[in-house]
Design a protein around this motif. Sequence first.
Motif, PDB file in Angstrom:
ATOM      1  N   ILE A 181      -6.556  28.863  24.095  1.00 25.64           N
ATOM      2  CA  ILE A 181      -5.297  29.524  23.709  1.00 25.64           C
ATOM      3  C   ILE A 181      -5.570  30.702  22.780  1.00 25.64           C
ATOM      4  CG2 ILE A 181      -3.146  29.237  22.429  1.00 25.64           C
ATOM      5  CD1 ILE A 181      -3.031  26.364  23.506  1.00 25.64           C
ATOM      6  N   VAL A 182      -6.380  30.471  21.747  1.00 25.63           N
ATOM      7  CA  VAL A 182      -6.679  31.541  20.780  1.00 25.63           C
ATOM      8  C   VAL A 182      -7.455  32.670  21.450  1.00 25.63           C
ATOM      9  CG1 VAL A 182      -7.932  32.111  18.666  1.00 25.63           C
ATOM     10  CG2 VAL A 182      -6.608  29.999  18.790  1.00 25.63           C
ATOM     11  N   GLY A 183      -8.496  32.308  22.230  1.00 23.00           N
ATOM     12  CA  GLY A 183      -9.304  33.327  22.887  1.00 23.00           C
ATOM     13  C   GLY A 183      -8.509  34.147  23.883  1.00 23.00           C
ATOM     14  N   LEU A 184      -7.664  33.478  24.667  1.00 24.62           N
ATOM     15  CA  LEU A 184      -6.854  34.204  25.641  1.00 24.62           C
ATOM     16  C   LEU A 184      -5.794  35.062  24.964  1.00 24.62           C
ATOM     17  CD1 LEU A 184      -6.111  31.984  28.765  1.00 24.62           C
ATOM     18  CD2 LEU A 184      -7.447  34.082  28.594  1.00 24.62           C
ATOM     19  N   THR A 192      -7.506  38.124  23.934  1.00 21.24           N
ATOM     20  CA  THR A 192      -7.864  38.935  25.094  1.00 21.24           C
ATOM     21  C   THR A 192      -6.663  39.680  25.655  1.00 21.24           C
ATOM     22  OG1 THR A 192      -9.627  37.374  25.690  1.00 21.24           O
ATOM     23  CG2 THR A 192      -8.876  38.875  27.403  1.00 21.24           C
ATOM     24  N   LEU A 193      -5.516  38.999  25.713  1.00 26.63           N
ATOM     25  CA  LEU A 193      -4.343  39.585  26.349  1.00 26.63           C
ATOM     26  C   LEU A 193      -3.556  40.503  25.422  1.00 26.63           C
ATOM     27  CD1 LEU A 193      -2.970  36.470  28.278  1.00 26.63           C
ATOM     28  CD2 LEU A 193      -4.498  38.260  29.129  1.00 26.63           C
ATOM     29  N   ILE A 194      -3.498  40.161  24.133  1.00 27.88           N
ATOM     30  CA  ILE A 194      -2.600  40.873  23.225  1.00 27.88           C
ATOM     31  C   ILE A 194      -3.265  42.055  22.547  1.00 27.88           C
ATOM     32  CG2 ILE A 194      -1.224  40.646  21.119  1.00 27.88           C
ATOM     33  CD1 ILE A 194      -0.719  37.726  21.925  1.00 27.88           C
ATOM     34  N   LEU A 195      -4.494  41.881  22.086  1.00 22.83           N
ATOM     35  CA  LEU A 195      -5.167  42.958  21.372  1.00 22.83           C
ATOM     36  C   LEU A 195      -5.540  44.083  22.336  1.00 22.83           C
ATOM     37  CD1 LEU A 195      -7.490  40.846  19.026  1.00 22.83           C
ATOM     38  CD2 LEU A 195      -5.264  41.881  18.498  1.00 22.83           C
ATOM     39  N   PRO A 196      -5.767  45.297  21.837  1.00 25.81           N
ATOM     40  CA  PRO A 196      -6.159  46.411  22.710  1.00 25.81           C
ATOM     41  C   PRO A 196      -7.402  46.054  23.525  1.00 25.81           C
ATOM     42  CG  PRO A 196      -5.623  47.214  20.527  1.00 25.81           C
ATOM     43  CD  PRO A 196      -5.626  45.727  20.434  1.00 25.81           C
ATOM     44  N   PRO A 197      -7.590  46.677  24.694  1.00 28.54           N
ATOM     45  CA  PRO A 197      -8.629  46.242  25.631  1.00 28.54           C
ATOM     46  C   PRO A 197     -10.021  46.042  25.046  1.00 28.54           C
ATOM     47  CG  PRO A 197      -7.231  47.860  26.674  1.00 28.54           C
ATOM     48  CD  PRO A 197      -6.778  47.780  25.242  1.00 28.54           C
ATOM     49  N   LEU A 198     -10.554  47.019  24.338  1.00 29.31           N
ATOM     50  CA  LEU A 198     -11.904  46.881  23.803  1.00 29.31           C
ATOM     51  C   LEU A 198     -11.998  45.735  22.811  1.00 29.31           C
ATOM     52  CD1 LEU A 198     -12.875  50.631  23.234  1.00 29.31           C
ATOM     53  CD2 LEU A 198     -13.851  49.078  24.931  1.00 29.31           C
ATOM     54  N   VAL A 199     -11.022  45.650  21.921  1.00 29.83           N
ATOM     55  CA  VAL A 199     -11.013  44.613  20.892  1.00 29.83           C
ATOM     56  C   VAL A 199     -10.753  43.250  21.512  1.00 29.83           C
ATOM     57  CG1 VAL A 199      -9.908  43.829  18.762  1.00 29.83           C
ATOM     58  CG2 VAL A 199     -10.250  46.283  19.168  1.00 29.83           C
ATOM     59  N   GLY A 200      -9.783  43.188  22.427  1.00 26.67           N
ATOM     60  CA  GLY A 200      -9.442  41.920  23.061  1.00 26.67           C
ATOM     61  C   GLY A 200     -10.590  41.357  23.864  1.00 26.67           C
ATOM     62  N   PHE A 201     -11.279  42.212  24.624  1.00 30.50           N
ATOM     63  CA  PHE A 201     -12.422  41.722  25.392  1.00 30.50           C
ATOM     64  C   PHE A 201     -13.503  41.182  24.469  1.00 30.50           C
ATOM     65  CE2 PHE A 201     -16.775  42.575  26.724  1.00 30.50           C
ATOM     66  CZ  PHE A 201     -16.871  41.672  27.777  1.00 30.50           C
ATOM     67  N   ALA A 202     -13.805  41.915  23.401  1.00 31.36           N
ATOM     68  CA  ALA A 202     -14.871  41.484  22.487  1.00 31.36           C
ATOM     69  C   ALA A 202     -14.558  40.119  21.891  1.00 31.36           C
ATOM     70  CB  ALA A 202     -15.063  42.525  21.386  1.00 31.36           C
ATOM     71  N   CYS A 203     -13.321  39.919  21.433  1.00 30.97           N
ATOM     72  CA  CYS A 203     -12.944  38.642  20.830  1.00 30.97           C
ATOM     73  C   CYS A 203     -12.969  37.513  21.856  1.00 30.97           C
ATOM     74  CB  CYS A 203     -11.554  38.753  20.201  1.00 30.97           C
ATOM     75  SG  CYS A 203     -11.478  39.789  18.721  1.00 30.97           S
TER      76      CYS A 203
END
Length: 285
Positions: free
Chosen positions: A179-182, A185-196
């Motif tokens: 839940i936290v990881g997704l 991934t979905l909410i944060l901007p693309p580069l940041v979301g992918f990294a997290c």
Amino acid sequence: MIAGRAPSWRWGALIAAGMVASVLPVPGQLVFAAGAVAVLGLPHGASDLAVVPGPRRVSFLLAYGLVILAVLGLWLMAPPIALVGFLVLSAVHFAIDGRDVDLASDRNAGWGLGALLVAGPALLHRQALSGLFASVVQPEAATMLAGAMQVVAIVALVPVIRALMADRPITGSSRVEVIVGLAATLILPPLVGFACGFVLLHARGQTLERQRDLGCASLRDYGHRIAPVLLGAVMVLAGVVLLFTRIALDGTAMLFACIAALAVPHMLVTPLWRRERYGNAVLAG
């Protein structure tokens, strides 16, 4: 991927740092993504040599190096093919890596999660993702690719939501981790979301699994074990950066190329040279 506890304060700190990076301009988000992937993601792949049986290591290193050169050549000669191929290969890798030691996991949800780690940022940030891809491919192609990834994300989200509602395991990650990881991934901007998402839902579990494979009592011991290879990986990345700086490659495109240069051999070569996932045959030598 081995099952782990719910995210600790360290991973909460990662998400918090990601939220701060999200309000920065794209160059700041690029620095965050590069740092997170290098510091928290690279160590799980730096143990590739250690888990390959001793007699096979020379041929393994040769194949690893040749694949790195092939990947860099493809990025120089055919960036669109390199980008699409890397995205597809990454999604497959995230979906199946570790499945053989986690047979109880929901397979459909595992594929969905693997797809979401790659395509998920397009769900809410299609235009921003298209802008990032435009540093590698033509704007029209970037728009089409981001749109296709948005459709993939919508489809992939269905089995993951079903598994979460039924409280079924997904590739060894806890329900809270997914839940936290997704969400990141979905909410944060693309580069940041992918990294997290990459760190929390893939690199973390794989690092712990490699630590167990190698019999290291702690992450510090694991770090000492892989330090020489990790240094070599950093040198490879530095070489890639120098190469692409000379041809004035965009920073985002350079990040894609750097990650691909080390990730593709990790995804393709290591499984072929590693005879078995656990056991003395792997750890000897």
